[in-house]
Design a protein around this motif. Structure first.
Motif, PDB file in Angstrom:
ATOM      1  N   LEU A   1     -31.257 -35.385 -52.606  1.00 33.56           N
ATOM      2  CA  LEU A   1     -30.519 -34.823 -53.741  1.00 33.56           C
ATOM      3  C   LEU A   1     -29.059 -35.251 -53.718  1.00 33.56           C
ATOM      4  O   LEU A   1     -28.477 -35.532 -54.772  1.00 33.56           O
TER       5      LEU A   1
ATOM      6  N   SER B   1     -29.026 -35.666 -60.792  1.00 28.54           N
ATOM      7  CA  SER B   1     -30.248 -34.868 -60.708  1.00 28.54           C
ATOM      8  C   SER B   1     -29.971 -33.551 -60.004  1.00 28.54           C
ATOM      9  O   SER B   1     -30.435 -32.491 -60.448  1.00 28.54           O
TER      10      SER B   1
ATOM     11  N   PHE C   1     -36.006 -38.129 -58.414  1.00 22.97           N
ATOM     12  CA  PHE C   1     -34.642 -37.717 -58.746  1.00 22.97           C
ATOM     13  C   PHE C   1     -33.895 -38.815 -59.507  1.00 22.97           C
ATOM     14  O   PHE C   1     -33.045 -38.519 -60.350  1.00 22.97           O
TER      15      PHE C   1
END
Length: 111
Positions: A81, A87, A47
């Motif tokens: 995340l 990302s 990410f």
């Protein structure tokens, strides 16, 4: 990354794609066997690279995988995340997918 490539040049997009996909392939296997620490580390790297390079090819392969995650794996990836909002934004379309785990949907939703 330059050290891994044996040079001090910036990586090419294809090399970034390969690095992201290598990390995601390991993450997929880690998720399958419940190795959450390895899963988080691999996703963190993937990410981070995705946030910096906005690589569409890996995103197209990561997105379907994200929508399959459940349980502890979904929780671990959602947390990762949230650490990489740039990302996460690349997967914002999953926020409206009711088949995607609620933790992933929340992590990719607009703040």
């Amino acid at each position: 990354m330059a050290e891994l490539l044996g040079t001090h040049r910036s990586p090419e997009r294809s090399e970034v794609d390969a690095a992201i996909m290598w990390l995601i392939e390991i993450a997929q296997q880690a998720a399958a066997v419940g190795e959450l620490e390895l899963l988080e580390e691999c996703c963190n790297g993937a990410f981070e690279w995705d946030a910096r390079w906005d690589q569409w090819t890996p995103q197209g392969k990561i997105s379907p995988w994200l929508s399959t995650l459940t349980g502890d794996a979904a929780s671990a990836v959602a947390a990762t995340l949230r650490q990489h909002p740039e990302s996460a934004g690349h997967f914002r379309h999953l926020a409206d997918n009711i088949r995607t785990d609620h933790r992933i949907r929340a992590a990719v939703s607009r703040p």
